[in-house]
Design an enzyme around this catalytic site. Structure first.
Site, PDB file in Angstrom:
ATOM      1  N   ARG A  12      -0.756  16.886  -3.134  1.00 52.31           N
ATOM      2  CA  ARG A  12      -0.146  16.947  -1.795  1.00 52.31           C
ATOM      3  C   ARG A  12       0.361  18.364  -1.525  1.00 52.31           C
ATOM      4  NH1 ARG A  12       2.482  10.969  -2.335  1.00 52.31           N
ATOM      5  NH2 ARG A  12       0.768   9.892  -1.284  1.00 52.31           N
ATOM      6  N   GLY A  58      -6.496   0.346  -6.703  1.00 47.79           N
ATOM      7  CA  GLY A  58      -7.376  -0.101  -7.786  1.00 47.79           C
ATOM      8  C   GLY A  58      -8.839  -0.106  -7.377  1.00 47.79           C
ATOM      9  N   HIS A  77       8.746  10.372 -10.277  1.00 47.80           N
ATOM     10  CA  HIS A  77       7.936  10.191  -9.067  1.00 47.80           C
ATOM     11  C   HIS A  77       8.822   9.574  -7.997  1.00 47.80           C
ATOM     12  CE1 HIS A  77       4.531   9.615  -6.555  1.00 47.80           C
ATOM     13  NE2 HIS A  77       4.557   8.307  -6.602  1.00 47.80           N
TER      14      HIS A  77
HETATM   15  O1  TXD Z   1       1.635   7.855  -7.509  1.00 53.07           O
HETATM   16  C1  TXD Z   1       1.611   6.693  -7.794  1.00 53.07           C
HETATM   17  N1  TXD Z   1       1.831   6.321  -9.036  1.00 53.07           N
HETATM   18  C2  TXD Z   1       1.328   5.666  -6.768  1.00 53.07           C
HETATM   19  C3  TXD Z   1       1.772   4.314  -7.006  1.00 53.07           C
HETATM   20  C4  TXD Z   1       0.575   5.960  -5.622  1.00 53.07           C
HETATM   21  C5  TXD Z   1       0.185   4.962  -4.770  1.00 53.07           C
HETATM   22  C6  TXD Z   1       0.523   3.558  -4.985  1.00 53.07           C
HETATM   23  N2  TXD Z   1       1.476   3.371  -6.020  1.00 53.07           N
HETATM   24  C7  TXD Z   1       1.786   2.000  -6.431  1.00 53.07           C
HETATM   25  O2  TXD Z   1       0.617   1.360  -6.943  1.00 53.07           O
HETATM   26  C8  TXD Z   1       2.256   1.082  -5.326  1.00 53.07           C
HETATM   27  O3  TXD Z   1       3.608   1.291  -5.022  1.00 53.07           O
HETATM   28  C9  TXD Z   1       2.012  -0.268  -5.971  1.00 53.07           C
HETATM   29  O4  TXD Z   1       3.076  -0.583  -6.853  1.00 53.07           O
HETATM   30  C10 TXD Z   1       0.727  -0.054  -6.772  1.00 53.07           C
HETATM   31  C11 TXD Z   1      -0.524  -0.606  -6.106  1.00 53.07           C
HETATM   32  O5  TXD Z   1      -0.658  -0.088  -4.814  1.00 53.07           O
HETATM   33  P1  TXD Z   1      -1.792  -0.640  -3.826  1.00 53.07           P
HETATM   34  O6  TXD Z   1      -1.673   0.109  -2.553  1.00 53.07           O
HETATM   35  O7  TXD Z   1      -3.095  -0.670  -4.525  1.00 53.07           O
HETATM   36  O8  TXD Z   1      -1.272  -2.138  -3.598  1.00 53.07           O
HETATM   37  P2  TXD Z   1      -2.114  -3.416  -3.123  1.00 53.07           P
HETATM   38  O9  TXD Z   1      -3.225  -3.007  -2.237  1.00 53.07           O
HETATM   39  O10 TXD Z   1      -1.110  -4.394  -2.647  1.00 53.07           O
HETATM   40  O11 TXD Z   1      -2.771  -3.963  -4.484  1.00 53.07           O
HETATM   41  C12 TXD Z   1      -2.041  -4.540  -5.513  1.00 53.07           C
HETATM   42  C13 TXD Z   1      -2.917  -5.589  -6.114  1.00 53.07           C
HETATM   43  C14 TXD Z   1      -3.211  -6.786  -5.203  1.00 53.07           C
HETATM   44  O12 TXD Z   1      -4.598  -6.956  -5.036  1.00 53.07           O
HETATM   45  C15 TXD Z   1      -2.588  -7.967  -5.936  1.00 53.07           C
HETATM   46  O13 TXD Z   1      -3.306  -9.189  -5.766  1.00 53.07           O
HETATM   47  C16 TXD Z   1      -2.652  -7.476  -7.376  1.00 53.07           C
HETATM   48  O14 TXD Z   1      -2.287  -6.109  -7.301  1.00 53.07           O
HETATM   49  N3  TXD Z   1      -1.773  -8.181  -8.294  1.00 53.07           N
HETATM   50  C17 TXD Z   1      -2.149  -8.508  -9.552  1.00 53.07           C
HETATM   51  N4  TXD Z   1      -3.290  -8.285 -10.219  1.00 53.07           N
HETATM   52  C18 TXD Z   1      -3.369  -8.744 -11.489  1.00 53.07           C
HETATM   53  N5  TXD Z   1      -2.358  -9.401 -12.089  1.00 53.07           N
HETATM   54  C19 TXD Z   1      -1.195  -9.636 -11.445  1.00 53.07           C
HETATM   55  N6  TXD Z   1      -0.206 -10.284 -12.052  1.00 53.07           N
HETATM   56  C20 TXD Z   1      -1.058  -9.189 -10.116  1.00 53.07           C
HETATM   57  N7  TXD Z   1      -0.064  -9.242  -9.197  1.00 53.07           N
HETATM   58  C21 TXD Z   1      -0.514  -8.628  -8.080  1.00 53.07           C
END
Ligand code: TXD
Length: 307
Positions: free
Chosen positions: A150, A12, A174
């Protein structure tokens, strides 16, 4: 115009930075449940604006009110994989998180477009469709661009040519059952099978399938985010610029490729209406069977969702 990014974690925050640096919109809103973190990251990004020379404002928040009226909302909230976990292991917890997030997104941006990123991708896109009640053109998932990128990056390494000249197509869910289509891959219009042996292509296909796991294994905590954030930024750009790009995205199928009532990666036309069209390419028997297997896997996962 505003783009919101929900989940200020690896994918994000990096996506927000890319969107701001490209000045796709006037305002990028970064939301997370962790207090202070999206505000801190956004302020840090905004403080890079004088050096990088962009004028898109980046705003951090813990409240959906700040996302009101977003043209596009990118959802990355939820858990990411750790070593040894499959994308499917995330299903139950992320269904809960995504339901809550999408309820808020739909309330504050009822006319917007949702791009799902959270895994398991094809299932979370379905959850977003159900909870938002948006038409399916306005709810899509990001995966194909990443998987294709990739594949293209590995072909460039193998042939020692510019990635710019490599086009490719990956269909399906995916996950490990994704369906790369080497027949449709070209290098400056030259079909890939004319340039690489079958063995080499098979090895690249296999590395692409396992591309996410390769990064997870190396990082040891968390999963890929540079390439995923680039991929979702490309989708957002195609939508806000209404550029009608043809990109592989997870779209809700209504009979295309003989499949319906599920999200799968297919080539779509992206513009201001969202998924404006789904393109159907000819598949041989082997490719059709691989797509069926992939669809079966997505359906299995869908049957585990309770909303
Ligand atoms: O190809 C694809 N679609 C993907 C998917 C490629 C890479 C990552 N992919 C997936 O994206 C991964 O398996 C995760 O399910 C998500 C997010 O990956 P990221 O690496 O960004 O995970 P992080 O760094 O843990 O960030 C997740 C954030 C973290 O800051 C939490 O505090 C927040 O999500 N979070 C929330 N935000 C808002 N509201 C709620 N409820 C919430 N819960 C957790």
């Amino acid at each position: 115009m505003k783009i919101s990014v929900i989940g200020a974690g690896h994918v994000g925050a990096t996506a927000a930075q890319r969107i701001a640096e490209k000045e796709l919109v006037n305002e990028v809103v970064l939301v997370d449940i962790v207090e202070g973190m999206p505000q801190g990251k956004s302020l840090d990004m905004w403080e890079s604006a004088p050096v990088e020379g962009f004028d898109s404002r980046v705003v951090g928040s813990n409240s959906y009110e700040d996302t009101a009226g977003s043209a596009v909302t990118i959802i990355t909230a939820g858990l990411a994989r750790k070593p040894g976990m499959s994308r499917d292991d995330l299903l139950a917890k992320n269904t809960e998180i995504i339901s809550d997030v999408v309820k808020n997104v739909a309330k504050h941006s009822p006319d917007g477009i949702i791009i799902m990123v959270t895994n398991p991708l094809d299932v979370m896109a379905y959850v977003a469709l159900q909870v938002s009640n948006f038409p399916s053109e306005r709810v899509m998932g990001m995966a194909g661009i990443l998987d294709t990128a990739r594949f293209r990056s590995f072909v460039a390494l193998e042939l020692n040519v510019s990635v710019r000249d490599i086009q490719a197509m990956v269909l399906g869910g995916h996950g490990d059952t994704m369906v790369p289509l080497p027949r449709y891959a070209t290098v400056a219009g030259i079909p890939l099978p004319d340039l690489l042996s079958k063995d080499k292509i098979d090895a690249i296909v296999e590395r692409t399938r396992k591309g996410g796991g390769e990064i997870v294994g190396l990082l040891k905590s968390g999963s890929a985010y540079y390439a995923p954030s680039a991929a979702v930024t490309e989708m957002a750009e195609a939508i806000v610029k209404d550029s009608k790009r043809i990109l592989p995205c997870a779209a809700w199928l209504k009979g295309q490729y003989g499949l319906q009532d599920l999200y799968m990666g297919v080539p779509v036309k992206l513009g201001k209406g969202g998924v404006e069209d789904i393109l159907e390419v000819d598949l041989n028997d082997e490719e059709k069977a691989a797509l069926e297997t992939s669809a079966g896997h997505v359906r299995d996962n869908l049957s585990k969702v309770s909303l």
